[in-house]
Design a protein around this motif. Structure first.
Motif, PDB file in Angstrom:
ATOM      1  N   VAL A  28       0.848  -1.202   0.000  1.00 11.31           N
ATOM      2  CA  VAL A  28       0.000   0.000   0.000  1.00 11.31           C
ATOM      3  C   VAL A  28       0.883   1.251   0.000  1.00 11.31           C
ATOM      4  O   VAL A  28       0.633   2.202  -0.741  1.00 11.31           O
ATOM      5  CB  VAL A  28      -0.954  -0.013   1.223  1.00 11.31           C
ATOM      6  CG1 VAL A  28      -1.721   1.284   1.316  1.00 11.31           C
ATOM      7  CG2 VAL A  28      -1.901  -1.198   1.154  1.00 11.31           C
ATOM      8  N   THR A  29       1.932   1.224   0.802  1.00  9.78           N
ATOM      9  CA  THR A  29       2.852   2.355   0.862  1.00  9.78           C
ATOM     10  C   THR A  29       3.569   2.538  -0.475  1.00  9.78           C
ATOM     11  O   THR A  29       3.774   3.662  -0.926  1.00  9.78           O
ATOM     12  CB  THR A  29       3.873   2.150   1.995  1.00  9.78           C
ATOM     13  OG1 THR A  29       3.179   1.908   3.207  1.00  9.78           O
ATOM     14  CG2 THR A  29       4.756   3.361   2.161  1.00  9.78           C
ATOM     15  N   GLN A  30       3.943   1.446  -1.105  1.00  7.76           N
ATOM     16  CA  GLN A  30       4.593   1.529  -2.415  1.00  7.76           C
ATOM     17  C   GLN A  30       3.655   2.142  -3.444  1.00  7.76           C
ATOM     18  O   GLN A  30       4.062   2.969  -4.260  1.00  7.76           O
ATOM     19  CB  GLN A  30       5.054   0.144  -2.867  1.00  7.76           C
ATOM     20  CG  GLN A  30       6.232  -0.378  -2.085  1.00  7.76           C
ATOM     21  CD  GLN A  30       6.639  -1.780  -2.514  1.00  7.76           C
ATOM     22  OE1 GLN A  30       5.901  -2.469  -3.216  1.00  7.76           O
ATOM     23  NE2 GLN A  30       7.815  -2.201  -2.081  1.00  7.76           N
ATOM     24  N   CYS A  31       2.387   1.751  -3.414  1.00  8.22           N
ATOM     25  CA  CYS A  31       1.412   2.321  -4.354  1.00  8.22           C
ATOM     26  C   CYS A  31       1.223   3.818  -4.098  1.00  8.22           C
ATOM     27  O   CYS A  31       1.143   4.607  -5.039  1.00  8.22           O
ATOM     28  CB  CYS A  31       0.076   1.597  -4.238  1.00  8.22           C
ATOM     29  SG  CYS A  31       0.108  -0.060  -4.932  1.00  8.22           S
ATOM     30  N   LEU A  32       1.154   4.211  -2.826  1.00  5.60           N
ATOM     31  CA  LEU A  32       1.013   5.633  -2.513  1.00  5.60           C
ATOM     32  C   LEU A  32       2.235   6.434  -2.962  1.00  5.60           C
ATOM     33  O   LEU A  32       2.105   7.551  -3.461  1.00  5.60           O
ATOM     34  CB  LEU A  32       0.779   5.818  -1.010  1.00  5.60           C
ATOM     35  CG  LEU A  32      -0.587   5.384  -0.491  1.00  5.60           C
ATOM     36  CD1 LEU A  32      -0.642   5.513   1.021  1.00  5.60           C
ATOM     37  CD2 LEU A  32      -1.696   6.183  -1.137  1.00  5.60           C
ATOM     38  N   ASN A  33       3.410   5.848  -2.817  1.00  4.96           N
ATOM     39  CA  ASN A  33       4.627   6.520  -3.296  1.00  4.96           C
ATOM     40  C   ASN A  33       4.590   6.706  -4.806  1.00  4.96           C
ATOM     41  O   ASN A  33       4.968   7.757  -5.321  1.00  4.96           O
ATOM     42  CB  ASN A  33       5.872   5.736  -2.887  1.00  4.96           C
ATOM     43  CG  ASN A  33       6.180   5.854  -1.416  1.00  4.96           C
ATOM     44  OD1 ASN A  33       5.719   6.776  -0.748  1.00  4.96           O
ATOM     45  ND2 ASN A  33       6.962   4.921  -0.902  1.00  4.96           N
ATOM     46  N   CYS A  34       4.143   5.693  -5.532  1.00  4.38           N
ATOM     47  CA  CYS A  34       4.047   5.798  -6.996  1.00  4.38           C
ATOM     48  C   CYS A  34       3.027   6.856  -7.400  1.00  4.38           C
ATOM     49  O   CYS A  34       3.263   7.624  -8.336  1.00  4.38           O
ATOM     50  CB  CYS A  34       3.664   4.445  -7.600  1.00  4.38           C
ATOM     51  SG  CYS A  34       5.014   3.256  -7.569  1.00  4.38           S
ATOM     52  N   ILE A  35       1.910   6.905  -6.696  1.00  2.00           N
ATOM     53  CA  ILE A  35       0.873   7.898  -7.012  1.00  2.00           C
ATOM     54  C   ILE A  35       1.399   9.311  -6.757  1.00  2.00           C
ATOM     55  O   ILE A  35       1.198  10.214  -7.564  1.00  2.00           O
ATOM     56  CB  ILE A  35      -0.412   7.615  -6.206  1.00  2.00           C
ATOM     57  CG1 ILE A  35      -1.070   6.332  -6.728  1.00  2.00           C
ATOM     58  CG2 ILE A  35      -1.388   8.783  -6.282  1.00  2.00           C
ATOM     59  CD1 ILE A  35      -2.210   5.824  -5.874  1.00  2.00           C
ATOM     60  N   CYS A  36       2.098   9.497  -5.637  1.00  2.00           N
ATOM     61  CA  CYS A  36       2.677  10.819  -5.339  1.00  2.00           C
ATOM     62  C   CYS A  36       3.697  11.228  -6.396  1.00  2.00           C
ATOM     63  O   CYS A  36       3.731  12.378  -6.831  1.00  2.00           O
ATOM     64  CB  CYS A  36       3.335  10.806  -3.962  1.00  2.00           C
ATOM     65  SG  CYS A  36       2.154  10.752  -2.614  1.00  2.00           S
ATOM     66  N   LEU A  37       4.523  10.290  -6.820  1.00  2.00           N
ATOM     67  CA  LEU A  37       5.513  10.584  -7.859  1.00  2.00           C
ATOM     68  C   LEU A  37       4.830  10.946  -9.178  1.00  2.00           C
ATOM     69  O   LEU A  37       5.226  11.895  -9.857  1.00  2.00           O
ATOM     70  CB  LEU A  37       6.438   9.386  -8.051  1.00  2.00           C
ATOM     71  CG  LEU A  37       7.543   9.548  -9.077  1.00  2.00           C
ATOM     72  CD1 LEU A  37       8.501  10.647  -8.645  1.00  2.00           C
ATOM     73  CD2 LEU A  37       8.284   8.250  -9.271  1.00  2.00           C
ATOM     74  N   LEU A  38       3.784  10.227  -9.526  1.00  2.00           N
ATOM     75  CA  LEU A  38       3.045  10.496 -10.754  1.00  2.00           C
ATOM     76  C   LEU A  38       2.398  11.881 -10.712  1.00  2.00           C
ATOM     77  O   LEU A  38       2.477  12.649 -11.679  1.00  2.00           O
ATOM     78  CB  LEU A  38       1.992   9.416 -10.979  1.00  2.00           C
ATOM     79  CG  LEU A  38       1.149   9.537 -12.240  1.00  2.00           C
ATOM     80  CD1 LEU A  38       2.036   9.370 -13.464  1.00  2.00           C
ATOM     81  CD2 LEU A  38       0.048   8.501 -12.237  1.00  2.00           C
TER      82      LEU A  38
END
Length: 102
Positions: A28-38
């Motif tokens: 979940v944290t990895q997905c949130l990091n990817c979304i923030c980067l995007l």
């Protein structure tokens, strides 16, 4: 003195060691990091493009005012041809005296 820690095991705060284990990052944290980067990329890309467009807009405005860019002096200059004609009127049309050698 007896040790609570077996050989080869990592020391933890519970066993009296100074290092703490770093918790692993979940999906979940990895997905949130990817979304923030995007989101950051999406927001920053127009800003970068705007910087380039502003430069083009400045060039168009300067040219519309009758200016040209002088690369030698690195500035926009106005060619005032009326002033140049008045300056040249004072010079003789005959350049023979300049070209003659003694």
């Amino acid at each position: 003195m007896a040790s609570n820690n077996e050989e080869g095991a990592k020391p933890t705060a519970a066993t009296g060691g100074t290092e703490e284990e770093v918790p692993s990052v979940g999906p979940v944290t990895q997905c949130l990091n990817c979304i923030c980067l995007l989101v950051t990329c999406i927001l920053c890309t127009p800003c970068i493009a705007l910087c380039c467009c502003c430069s083009v807009g400045n060039t168009a405005a300067q040219k519309a005012q009758g200016k040209r860019y002088n690369a030698a002096t690195r500035e926009w200059v106005i060619d005032n041809l009326v002033h140049d004609v008045e300056t040249l009127k004072g010079l003789p049309n005959d350049d023979e005296d300049i070209l003659k050698t003694k």
